[in-house]
Design a protein around this motif. Structure first.
Motif, PDB file in Angstrom:
ATOM      1  N   UNK B  29       0.805  -1.223   0.000  1.00 48.78           N
ATOM      2  CA  UNK B  29       0.000   0.000   0.000  1.00 48.78           C
ATOM      3  C   UNK B  29       0.843   1.281   0.000  1.00 48.78           C
ATOM      4  N   UNK B  30       1.880   1.394   0.844  1.00 42.17           N
ATOM      5  CA  UNK B  30       2.665   2.638   0.789  1.00 42.17           C
ATOM      6  C   UNK B  30       3.245   2.885  -0.592  1.00 42.17           C
ATOM      7  N   UNK B  31       3.713   1.812  -1.234  1.00 40.45           N
ATOM      8  CA  UNK B  31       4.304   1.985  -2.559  1.00 40.45           C
ATOM      9  C   UNK B  31       3.244   2.408  -3.560  1.00 40.45           C
ATOM     10  N   UNK B  32       2.059   1.808  -3.472  1.00 36.73           N
ATOM     11  CA  UNK B  32       0.983   2.191  -4.392  1.00 36.73           C
ATOM     12  C   UNK B  32       0.646   3.668  -4.194  1.00 36.73           C
ATOM     13  N   UNK B  33       0.592   4.042  -2.941  1.00 40.79           N
ATOM     14  CA  UNK B  33       0.279   5.443  -2.625  1.00 40.79           C
ATOM     15  C   UNK B  33       1.357   6.360  -3.199  1.00 40.79           C
ATOM     16  N   UNK B  34       2.608   6.025  -2.974  1.00 34.75           N
ATOM     17  CA  UNK B  34       3.704   6.871  -3.441  1.00 34.75           C
ATOM     18  C   UNK B  34       3.718   6.945  -4.962  1.00 34.75           C
ATOM     19  N   UNK B  35       3.514   5.809  -5.611  1.00 35.47           N
ATOM     20  CA  UNK B  35       3.513   5.789  -7.076  1.00 35.47           C
ATOM     21  C   UNK B  35       2.409   6.679  -7.617  1.00 35.47           C
ATOM     22  N   UNK B  36       1.229   6.563  -7.009  1.00 38.47           N
ATOM     23  CA  UNK B  36       0.105   7.365  -7.484  1.00 38.47           C
ATOM     24  C   UNK B  36       0.380   8.850  -7.258  1.00 38.47           C
ATOM     25  N   UNK B 212      13.250   8.046  -5.077  1.00 40.64           N
ATOM     26  CA  UNK B 212      13.685   7.759  -3.704  1.00 40.64           C
ATOM     27  C   UNK B 212      12.481   7.541  -2.791  1.00 40.64           C
ATOM     28  N   UNK B 213      11.471   8.357  -2.987  1.00 37.98           N
ATOM     29  CA  UNK B 213      10.289   8.254  -2.121  1.00 37.98           C
ATOM     30  C   UNK B 213       9.598   6.910  -2.328  1.00 37.98           C
ATOM     31  N   UNK B 214       9.491   6.529  -3.599  1.00 38.73           N
ATOM     32  CA  UNK B 214       8.841   5.233  -3.874  1.00 38.73           C
ATOM     33  C   UNK B 214       9.663   4.102  -3.232  1.00 38.73           C
ATOM     34  N   UNK B 215      10.988   4.177  -3.395  1.00 40.10           N
ATOM     35  CA  UNK B 215      11.831   3.153  -2.774  1.00 40.10           C
ATOM     36  C   UNK B 215      11.644   3.133  -1.270  1.00 40.10           C
ATOM     37  N   UNK B 216      11.525   4.325  -0.707  1.00 39.98           N
ATOM     38  CA  UNK B 216      11.284   4.410   0.729  1.00 39.98           C
ATOM     39  C   UNK B 216       9.987   3.713   1.107  1.00 39.98           C
ATOM     40  N   UNK B 217       8.979   3.879   0.250  1.00 41.10           N
ATOM     41  CA  UNK B 217       7.692   3.236   0.532  1.00 41.10           C
ATOM     42  C   UNK B 217       7.826   1.716   0.491  1.00 41.10           C
ATOM     43  N   UNK B 218       8.567   1.233  -0.491  1.00 42.39           N
ATOM     44  CA  UNK B 218       8.807  -0.220  -0.548  1.00 42.39           C
ATOM     45  C   UNK B 218       9.539  -0.687   0.710  1.00 42.39           C
ATOM     46  N   UNK B 219      10.531   0.104   1.107  1.00 45.33           N
ATOM     47  CA  UNK B 219      11.309  -0.243   2.300  1.00 45.33           C
ATOM     48  C   UNK B 219      10.397  -0.331   3.516  1.00 45.33           C
ATOM     49  N   UNK B 269      14.199  -0.613  -9.478  1.00 42.09           N
ATOM     50  CA  UNK B 269      13.335  -1.546  -8.764  1.00 42.09           C
ATOM     51  C   UNK B 269      14.065  -2.221  -7.611  1.00 42.09           C
ATOM     52  N   UNK B 270      15.171  -1.627  -7.148  1.00 41.56           N
ATOM     53  CA  UNK B 270      15.990  -2.320  -6.151  1.00 41.56           C
ATOM     54  C   UNK B 270      15.196  -2.710  -4.913  1.00 41.56           C
ATOM     55  N   UNK B 271      14.533  -1.723  -4.318  1.00 42.47           N
ATOM     56  CA  UNK B 271      13.830  -2.002  -3.056  1.00 42.47           C
ATOM     57  C   UNK B 271      12.670  -2.969  -3.283  1.00 42.47           C
ATOM     58  N   UNK B 272      11.949  -2.749  -4.371  1.00 40.87           N
ATOM     59  CA  UNK B 272      10.854  -3.650  -4.676  1.00 40.87           C
ATOM     60  C   UNK B 272      11.388  -5.067  -4.850  1.00 40.87           C
ATOM     61  N   UNK B 273      12.474  -5.176  -5.601  1.00 41.92           N
ATOM     62  CA  UNK B 273      13.055  -6.491  -5.851  1.00 41.92           C
ATOM     63  C   UNK B 273      13.514  -7.150  -4.567  1.00 41.92           C
ATOM     64  N   UNK B 274      14.174  -6.354  -3.721  1.00 41.61           N
ATOM     65  CA  UNK B 274      14.740  -6.927  -2.510  1.00 41.61           C
ATOM     66  C   UNK B 274      13.657  -7.402  -1.557  1.00 41.61           C
ATOM     67  N   UNK B 275      12.599  -6.617  -1.398  1.00 41.42           N
ATOM     68  CA  UNK B 275      11.616  -6.953  -0.359  1.00 41.42           C
ATOM     69  C   UNK B 275      10.389  -7.703  -0.877  1.00 41.42           C
ATOM     70  N   UNK B 276      10.094  -7.566  -2.161  1.00 38.48           N
ATOM     71  CA  UNK B 276       8.861  -8.194  -2.630  1.00 38.48           C
ATOM     72  C   UNK B 276       9.092  -9.309  -3.640  1.00 38.48           C
ATOM     73  N   UNK B 277      10.265  -9.329  -4.260  1.00 38.48           N
ATOM     74  CA  UNK B 277      10.495 -10.364  -5.269  1.00 38.48           C
ATOM     75  C   UNK B 277      11.505 -11.396  -4.746  1.00 38.48           C
ATOM     76  N   UNK B 278      12.620 -10.926  -4.248  1.00 31.42           N
ATOM     77  CA  UNK B 278      13.641 -11.856  -3.768  1.00 31.42           C
ATOM     78  C   UNK B 278      13.142 -12.636  -2.551  1.00 31.42           C
ATOM     79  N   UNK B 279      12.124 -12.123  -1.890  1.00 34.17           N
ATOM     80  CA  UNK B 279      11.600 -12.815  -0.712  1.00 34.17           C
ATOM     81  C   UNK B 279      10.472 -13.759  -1.066  1.00 34.17           C
ATOM     82  N   UNK B 280      10.097 -13.803  -2.355  1.00 27.95           N
ATOM     83  CA  UNK B 280       9.041 -14.733  -2.762  1.00 27.95           C
ATOM     84  C   UNK B 280       9.493 -16.137  -2.384  1.00 27.95           C
TER      85      UNK B 280
END
Lengths: 585, 351, 198
Positions: B29-36, B212-219, B269-280
């Motif tokens: 959700x934070x990432x969706x919010x930041x992206x939007x 940076x903000x979007x990455x922060x949201x992913x983090x 996509x570093x943060x997204x990859x690290x927290x949402x893809x690599x952790x799949x």
């Protein structure tokens, strides 16, 4: 002195649900009309019955004796008449029947004469261990390993540490807790006997920190008896975490030692005993009471009055459930043991055995059936909680795919079936059942392989025997034939030996004689021819003379050969005549 | 009396795969919010489209495979894939890009391998890589952060965005609101040094904050999931640390030609990859040690492909390559079991 | 022209070099395995029943090593076929029903009242699992019986039964969890009850 508490990998914190059953003190359970005593209540061989149907027995009388090294005796828990010996449902995961002795109570509860030991220190250790074996004591913690076998460990192992297991980590169960609260002195007395037998340098009593009351009562008793310093006993309070009461896990917690895979704790100098077992040893040695009763927690939401009961072995669950005001309409699942490792039973006529520490009458909402298993998403939660540090999900794939070799390679047999993995699995996969299935398949395969190898040996032995028999027969036949032939030959020889020799000689002579005669004739003809030629004065007389000389020589030789071979008269006369004739020329 | 006989354990933790998926969705959700916030309605439209498509494809596959619809549609895994892909592709990409993407994610990458739990590759990343290779124009025309334009929100209205995505009607503002991503700019900088690029490009000098903000949201989402113990720290931390160390080393040697480590962590996509893809969990390595190796490998590959490869970003490729290696990593990173002197690795006993 | 020659020459040289290498490897790294017949024999169930058409397991093992089909062993069943397929790197094939069906394990039981003591079964038993003598009642040593039923046929009074081994708590096996009944579209059946597959 504070003993350091170590940690083991994994573990879970299920809701413990222990409070309900600790509100009231231990009560004796009602005496049932009928007691069902399985012959196998322990690990090892079933006991052999000593009684027949119709026999009357007294309370505490031995009715089945141990068969083999690892086995335990069974005693009559009350006085009465044996009404049946044969198959009856027993508490077992299979739900199958096994041999039991059924005792109809006469209500008098009449004891045999107690025969306690006045001073066990004066006894030979082996006799004391035999006494404990005769009392039918098997581990009361849940596994039911015959206690005497563990006590013999002092003979061939050096036991440094005796661990008394009071952790009781399974939810719901409070039998050991209540025992310690009310009978800590009995437990300590039992520990004293164990210490006398095993001579450990250090005794550790492991107990989870959620049993404050029991801890207090035990430390008070320790202080009063002054055993603490005498036997070097430490009461170690460990954090509540399932399965801290698992033998291997408790050893790790208290000593940081790991029992090597496939070995027993005694191999690393440790022996574990349950508190209930210690109390049972005390009662056997000091009071002369064999193991005929135990404390059972009867709990669960379907019983109105959860409590701990002092129950005679063999009492059907029904009696206990009724004594605890069970609501049959709400009863959905009946579990013997704890919710994590206990077995569910379908029949309330199943009896309490030596290892029955708890009966949970659960309602549907309390223990609903697991939802259907979803696919494994490899989340790894099982691995995080596995106290044996295995890879449960890998084992699951292998068990499901029947790749038993690989499962084995991933240490399937180090799995203690504690259920922590299945407890946390978000996909509700019945992991433990997968492992149990794989284990029993592997064991079965091994047994079959063993049987096949055995059959092969027997088959080959039989083949070899048949061949040997055949060969022997053949040999005998040959020998007989040979012997017959030999005799025949001998007889023949005896008959024919002489004439045969003469015959051959005669033939030779004849030949020589003929040769001599021919030579003579040739000579004669040549002489005639020579004479004729001389008379007529023909040419070539010299040559003819030479021929005659030659022939003379040959005739002479042939004659000599004939003579030397045994020829006689005619030649002897003939020979001079030849010479004469020659000379006359 | 009708009692039932079941294998122990008899109690379970209230915890389902669906709940796990819900937590993951919550964490996006934070990432969706930041992206939007920074890139407009496009992201939300894409995510909605992706979810609808994913559920439809999932349902079709389940029907074809004769599986329970109710049971599997509610596990939420298709939704997670949809949301991740929705977040990954450019907000103004046409609808058919998403359709092809979801088709390859759900049908090709997931159900053809046997459905949830059996897919060797992360479905969202398979789809992303496939789209990137197949439709390079659509996939690299990224939206510029509205902070550059200031009035982006008024310009790119919801209706305009809808029309752009679904009907291909290109509004007049399209060229002013789309462009290259920071990594693109850095990659295709010509002969300039990084510092010069940084000064000359508005995307970098003014817009990078959005990324940076979007990455922060992913983090944030990732930390939430860590806190909820949905996954362990091993893979993401190993991946980020490796990337950071690699970038620091190379940047330390040649700061004129290589981006600084914070850019590597903060954009793309570093943060997204690290927290949402690599952790799949399905496609990652299993043991903790394995996850660390997986993370290190992914971090290395991301840096190598980004810096010396053809593509400006490399998270999808890096993770797919590591997915490929995961079973092998698993074989050699089995933990040491209780009572064993050392771990048994490999397939068979030696000797 | 010379390029072609060079190419051909290079290829020939390569072929020769690799040929040498392979030849050397074949000699140097030869694997001395168990004789294959022994390995096959170890997999066969050793019932010595002869249902495969050979007079025992060893002869069948020899036949398999000479190329006979691996699906002629009913007592071993699919498990044995799979193991053989694995060993010999063949495709697992279903059991050849011509040689019999896979049946649950049985042991021979002699109805001792009816036995006339003819010793015919004793001679038939491939593993010497029947005890007795002429004019004496015979009995089967259950632990040695492989369930081959070779003794049934010779009995002149038909007093031998093949009875399945009883399941007791000691030889009971945990069943595999029922494989997800609700995965099928019907959406029926919540909870996986343990199946009564004895």
């Amino acid at each position: 002195m504070m003993v350091k508490v170590y940690n083991f990998h994994g573990g879970i914190h299920p809701p413990d649900n222990k409070k309900h059953s600790t509100r009231s003190p231990i009560r004796p359970a009602p005496l049932p009309d009928r007691l069902i005593l399985p012959l196998q209540q322990h690990i090892g061989h079933p006991a052999t019955p000593l009684v027949a149907v119709g026999d009357c027995v007294l309370k505490g009388q031995k009715i089945a004796e141990p068969a083999g090294r690892i086995s335990a005796a069974v005693h009559a828990p009350t006085s009465g008449r044996i009404s049946y010996i044969g198959p009856h449902p027993i508490p077992h995961a299979s739900g199958l029947e096994a041999d039991t002795i059924v005792l109809d109570s006469d209500g008098k509860d009449e004891w045999i004469t107690h025969q306690p030991i006045s001073d066990y220190r004066q006894m030979k250790k082996s006799e004391l261990i035999d006494f404990i074996r005769e009392a039918g004591i098997a581990g009361l913690g849940g596994a039911g390993f015959p206690t005497d076998v563990k006590l013999h460990l002092g003979d061939d192992h050096i036991v440094n540490t005796l661990i008394i297991n009071a952790a009781e980590c399974e939810p719901y169960i409070t039998a050991d807790d209540m025992l310690l609260r009310e009978r800590a002195d009995q437990v300590l007395s039992g520990i004293e006997i164990l210490a006398h037998l095993l001579q450990p340098s250090h005794i550790l009593i492991g107990i989870e920190d959620n049993k404050a009351h029991a801890i207090r009562s035990l430390s008070d008793a320790l202080q009063q008896t002054q055993l603490k310093t005498k036997l070097n006993i430490d009461l170690v309070v460990v954090p509540t975490k399932y399965p801290s009461g698992g033998e291997k896990q408790l050893i790790k917690l208290l000593t940081n030692v790991e029992v090597p895979s496939g070995k027993i704790p005694a191999d690393v100098g440790i022996v574990c005993q349950n508190v209930g077992t210690a109390a049972a040893i005390h009662r056997a040695v000091h009071l002369g009471e064999p193991l005929i009763s135990r404390i059972v927690t009867v709990t669960g939401e379907a019983v109105g009055h959860p409590q701990n009961l002092e129950v005679l072995i063999g009492t059907p669950f029904e009696t206990l459930l009724q004594a605890s005001e069970v609501d049959h309409n709400r009863l959905f699942r009946l579990v013997m043991g704890g919710p994590m490792m206990g077995i569910s039973v379908e029949n309330d006529q199943i009896p309490v055995i030596k290892t029955t520490n708890c009966i949970i009458a659960a309602t549907y909402d309390e223990m609903p059936p697991a939802p259907p298993a979803q696919p494994c998403i490899r989340c790894g939660m099982c691995e995080q909680v596995c106290p044996a540090e295995l890879l449960p999900q890998q084992l699951y794939w292998f068990a499901k795919g029947r790749e038993f070799d690989k499962a084995r390679h991933h240490n399937l047999f180090d799995c203690i079936e504690c259920g922590a993995c299945a407890y946390v699995c978000p996909s509700s996969i019945p992991l433990v059942q997968h492992y149990r299935f794989a284990k029993s398949e592997i064991r079965n395969e091994e047994a079959e392989q063993k049987k096949a190898d055995h059959a092969r040996i027997r088959f080959e032995a039989r083949q070899a025997r048949l061949e040997r028999e055949l060969a022997e027969k053949e040999q005998k036949r040959k020998e007989r034939a040979e012997a017959a032939a030999k005799q025949q030959l001998l007889r023949q020889r005896a008959e024919d030996a002489k004439p045969a020799a003469e015959q051959s000689n005669e033939a030779e002579l004849k030949q020589l004689k003929t040769a001599a005669a021919i030579a003579r004739t040739k000579l004669k003809k040549a002489r005639d021819a020579l004479k004729n030629a001389e008379d007529k004065g023909q040419e070539g007389i010299e040559k003819m003379q030479e021929t005659v000389k030659d022939l003379e020589l040959k005739a002479e030789q042939a004659h000599n050969a004939w003579i030397s071979a045994g020829g006689e008269d005619p030649a002897a006369k003939a020979s001079p005549s030849i010479q004469q004739e020659t000379e006359s020329l | 009396m009708s009692l039932i006989r079941l294998s122990s354990p008899h109690v379970f933790k209230a915890n389902t795969s669906a709940a796990v998926m819900q937590q993951v969705l919550l964490a996006t959700l934070p990432a969706i919010f930041a992206m939007t916030l920074f890139f407009g309605w496009g992201t939300l439209i894409q995510i909605t489209l992706a979810m609808l498509l994913a559920l439809s494809f999932e349902a079709i596959c389940l029907l074809l495979r004769k599986r329970s619809l109710r049971f599997f549609l509610t596990d939420g895994s298709a939704l997670v894939t949809a949301v991740l892909l929705g977040l990954a592709i450019p907000p103004f990409a046409p609808w058919w890009v998403m359709a092809v993407g979801i088709f390859s994610a759900i049908v090709l990458a997931k159900h053809l391998y046997g459905g949830l739990g059996n897919n060797p590759f992360n479905p969202a990343m398979v789809a992303y890589a496939l789209l990137l290779i197949s439709f390079p124009v659509e996939m690299t025309r990224w939206t510029l952060p509205f902070v550059i334009q200031g009035d982006g929100w008024q310009v790119a209205s919801f209706a305009d965005t809808l029309r752009l995505i679904f009907m291909g009607m290109e509004p007049v503002w399209l060229d002013t609101l789309t462009g290259a991503t920071p990594l693109d700019v850095l990659k295709n900088r010509g002969g300039m040094t990084t510092e010069e690029v940084w000064r000359s490009s508005a995307v970098l000098s003014q817009g990078v904050f959005a990324w940076y903000a979007v990455s922060g949201a992913y983090l944030m989402g990732g930390i939430y999931l860590l806190y909820r113990k949905i996954f362990t720290w091993h893979a993401p931390v190993a991946m980020l640390a490796t990337l950071f160390i690699m970038a620091s080393l190379v940047y330390g040697i040649d700061p004129y030609n290589y981006a600084d480590p914070f850019v590597h962590l903060g954009v793309g996509a570093t943060m997204m990859g690290a927290f949402f893809i690599a952790t799949d969990p399905v496609s990652c390595a299993t043991s903790n040690k394995g996850k660390i190796i997986f993370g290190i490998g992914a971090g290395l590959l991301v840096y190598i492909i980004r810096t010396w490869g053809n593509y400006p970003d490399a998270v999808a490729f890096a993770i797919l390559l590591m997915n490929l290696a995961a079973p092998f990593i698993d074989l050699y990173t089995q933990p040491r079991s209780y009572g064993h002197a050392r771990a048994r690795v490999g397939i068979k006993d030696k000797g | 022209m010379s390029t072609i020659l060079t190419a051909v020459l290079a290829l020939l040289l390569l072929a020769a070099a690799f040929g040498l290498l392979l030849g050397y490897a074949a000699v140097r790294f030869r694997v001395e395995g168990d004789p294959i017949v022994e390995q096959i024999d170890a997999i066969l169930p050793q019932t010595q029943c002869g249902q495969c058409g050979y007079p025992g397991c060893k002869p069948y093992a020899e036949a398999i090593s000479n190329g006979d089909a691996i699906n002629k062993c009913p007592p071993g069943g699919q498990a044995t076929i799979d193991a053989l397929a694995d060993l010999l790197d063949l495709e697992p094939i279903p059991l050849d029903s011509e040689h019999g069906e896979e049946k649950p394990k049985t042991v021979a039981y002699i109805r001792e009242d009816e036995c006339i003591g003819c010793t015919k079964c004793i001679q038939a038993c491939p593993v010497d699992a029947i005890l007795g003598a002429a004019k004496q009642m015979h009995t089967v040593i259950i632990s040695e019986c492989t369930g081959c039923d070779l003794c049934v046929e010779p009995c002149p009074v038909d007093c031998i039964d093949m009875i399945p081994l009883p399941v007791t708590p000691n030889n009971w096996r945990w069943p595999a969890p029922v494989s997800d009944p609700s995965l099928i579209l019907t959406d029926r059946g919540r909870g996986h009850l343990m199946q009564e597959s004895a």
